[in-house]
Write an enzyme that holds these catalytic residues in place. Structure first.
Site, PDB file in Angstrom:
ATOM      1  N   LYS A 255       0.550  -1.715   0.095  1.00  0.00           N
ATOM      2  CA  LYS A 255      -0.404   0.139   0.206  1.00  0.00           C
ATOM      3  C   LYS A 255       1.010   1.294  -0.181  1.00  0.00           C
ATOM      4  CE  LYS A 255      -4.100  -2.149   2.335  1.00  0.00           C
ATOM      5  NZ  LYS A 255      -4.830  -2.052   3.037  1.00  0.00           N
ATOM      6  N   ARG A 256       1.770   1.429   0.572  1.00  0.00           N
ATOM      7  CA  ARG A 256       2.888   1.993   0.421  1.00  0.00           C
ATOM      8  C   ARG A 256       2.898   3.041  -0.246  1.00  0.00           C
ATOM      9  NH1 ARG A 256       3.632  -0.079   5.273  1.00  0.00           N
ATOM     10  NH2 ARG A 256       5.099  -1.901   4.080  1.00  0.00           N
TER      11      ARG A 256
END
Length: 506
Positions: free
Chosen positions: A263-264
């Site tokens: 997600k980062r």
């Protein structure tokens, strides 16, 4: 042959990752191909990680992508297996916990977090299993009366599955074939927590899949290590005959192939990893989504479907129905797929080109409205037809077409230096007279007349046309010149040439 029933079962702990979207798509393709149903179940047993708005985000994302849920959360039909939130199924799970305890296949453990941490410091690579459970505080080491007393006094406990060591557990996977695990590598996982009277993921997952008559569990590769535990639970609960078939999908990898796409990575690498924009309710930070980045849902579906699956043909552009018709688990790769964001842009470009110009114009008109520009649909549709081949996204159309709506106030310095010659102003003033005399200002007619004039005058075609474009556009870009002025009209074209002659000469 039982009916195909699959489920997508995310946890509402944040925005739906693009890897989760692909899992949902593959479930959907499989169910629809086989005339089955797709359920949406929300696995919200971990209250501590619940994020407000996450569930609504999941439902909205699936709707945007065209994934139609047949049953469960967000579906028009409630279905006969409600409720579909695990937090609402407490009483259901308790029955099966008691069944496992009564059969001696699970046990109660009172160890505190501090007790467990102390054991980890004492024993290297500590694992709560057959070799260590007799050293802990549980119903296997305490008397029946003491267990009852502790429970009666409201002492918190967990229920752990009891796994015997050195058993061979076979998992039949539709993608990977037979995968064999030794039970000694599996710890006595927690199945239930008295603190919230809720099961953990493992028990709730198996019980719900059984009760909801799920025929196939299609999920990410990260769940493969949990598969032997789930197989054991089916065995312990006496449900082996109706155990679903498993398929563990390959990971979506970072663009360089080094590790799972997280997600980062979107913020770090500059591309969306979520289907829609997401605003974190705690930090207020916004993460970009494919919808707001200008992607068509069909392009996202097409792009993701080919990350880990192939049709066995050279075809790359697929409609949703074609993906359903051609999808098969035996063509899903065992190895991870690199996330090629540039390829995603290519897919969106292809869909932009294939869409009806009027449909694109309607979207573009909204963007123009935000700039205070109001134009009729017919004109905008014509402009879209002239410039869309140079764009990947509708949002890029402004950069390709702004000169249609706003006359240039500045002129590209390099082009002026190279193309604006001593004789240019006089030639352009002659061109104004030629244009003014034209009645049929269509692109074809105007081009014929202007080029005939240039030829008769023995002017340099390139010099005149480049100066002409600079006057109208302000820089050396844009579609065919005569298509541009046909849209602008005679008066606006002449005014721009006059303005350029005055401004550039001064």
């Amino acid at each position: 042959m039982r009916k195909v029933r699959v489920r997508f079962a995310p946890s509402p702990t944040g925005p739906l990752h693009i890897g989760g979207v692909r899992t949902a798509l593959y479930n959907y393709f499989f169910a629809k191909k086989h005339g089955g149903d797709m359920l949406l179940r929300i696995e919200d047993t971990d209250a501590a990680r619940f994020v407000p708005g996450a569930e609504e985000y999941i439902v909205e994302s699936l709707n945007w992508l065209g994934i139609k849920i047949d049953e469960g959360v967000g579906a028009q039909s409630v279905g006969t297996f409600a409720p579909y939130h695990q937090s609402e199924r407490k009483a259901i799970y308790r029955k099966y916990i008691d069944q496992l305890l009564a059969a001696g296949l699970a046990y109660i453990a009172f160890d505190t977090p501090a007790d467990l941490e102390a054991k980890r410091l004492e024993i290297a690579n500590f694992q709560y299993d057959a070799t260590t459970r007799n050293l802990m505080t549980n119903s296997l080491t305490l008397s029946v009366d003491e267990v009852k007393t502790r429970i009666k006094s409201a002492e918190q406990y967990v229920v752990r599955i009891k796994i015997e060591p050195n058993l061979e557990i076979k998992v039949q996977d539709l993608i990977r074939g037979e995968v064999i695990f030794n039970s000694s590598v599996i710890d006595d996982k927690v199945l239930f927590k008295s603190s919230d009277e809720l099961p953990t993921y493992h028990l709730a997952n198996v019980v719900d899949d059984y009760l909801m008559e799920i025929s196939h569990v299609i999920r990410g590769e990260e769940w493969l290590p949990s598969a032997p535990l789930h197989v054991l639970l089916y065995r312990y609960l006496g449900w082996t005959e109706v155990m679903p078939e498993f398929a563990h999908l390959p990971l979506l990898l970072k663009p360089d192939g080094n590790g799972k796409l997280s997600k980062r990575d979107g913020d770090r690498l500059g591309f969306p990893v979520f289907p829609l924009n997401w605003k974190d309710p705690k930090t207020g930070e916004t993460s970009s989504g494919y919808r707001e980045a200008g992607y068509f849902p069909e392009a996202v579906v097409n792009f993701l479907s080919l990350l880990g699956w192939n049709s066995g043909t050279e075809q790359e552009i697929f409609s949703m129905q074609e993906l359903i018709d051609q999808f098969s688990l035996d063509r899903v790769s065992k190895s991870g797929a690199k996330f090629d964001y540039e390829k995603g842009k290519w897919f969106n470009h292809k869909y932009l080109q294939s869409k009806d110009n009027k449909e694109i114009a309607t979207i573009f008109q909204c963007l123009l409205g935000e700039k205070g520009i109001v134009e009729d649909t017919a004109k905008v549709t014509k402009i879209v037809s002239l410039v869309k081949e140079r764009a990947n996204f509708v949002t890029e159309l402004w950069g390709q077409s702004s000169f249609f709506f706003v006359a240039p106030k500045e002129y590209d310095a390099k082009t002026v230096q190279k193309r604006w010659k001593t004789e240019t102003p006089a030639q352009l003033m002659e061109l104004i007279d030629v244009l003014f005399a034209i009645d049929d200002f269509s692109a074809e007619n105007t081009e014929n007349i202007v080029k005939d004039w240039i030829e008769k005058k023995e002017y340099n075609l390139g010099d005149v046309m480049n100066a002409f474009r600079l006057s109208i556009v302000g820089e050396p870009i844009g579609p065919h010149m005569f298509d541009i002025i046909a849209v602008l009209g005679k008066l606006e074209t002449i005014e721009r040439i006059q303005r350029a002659v005055i401004n550039i000469n001064n």
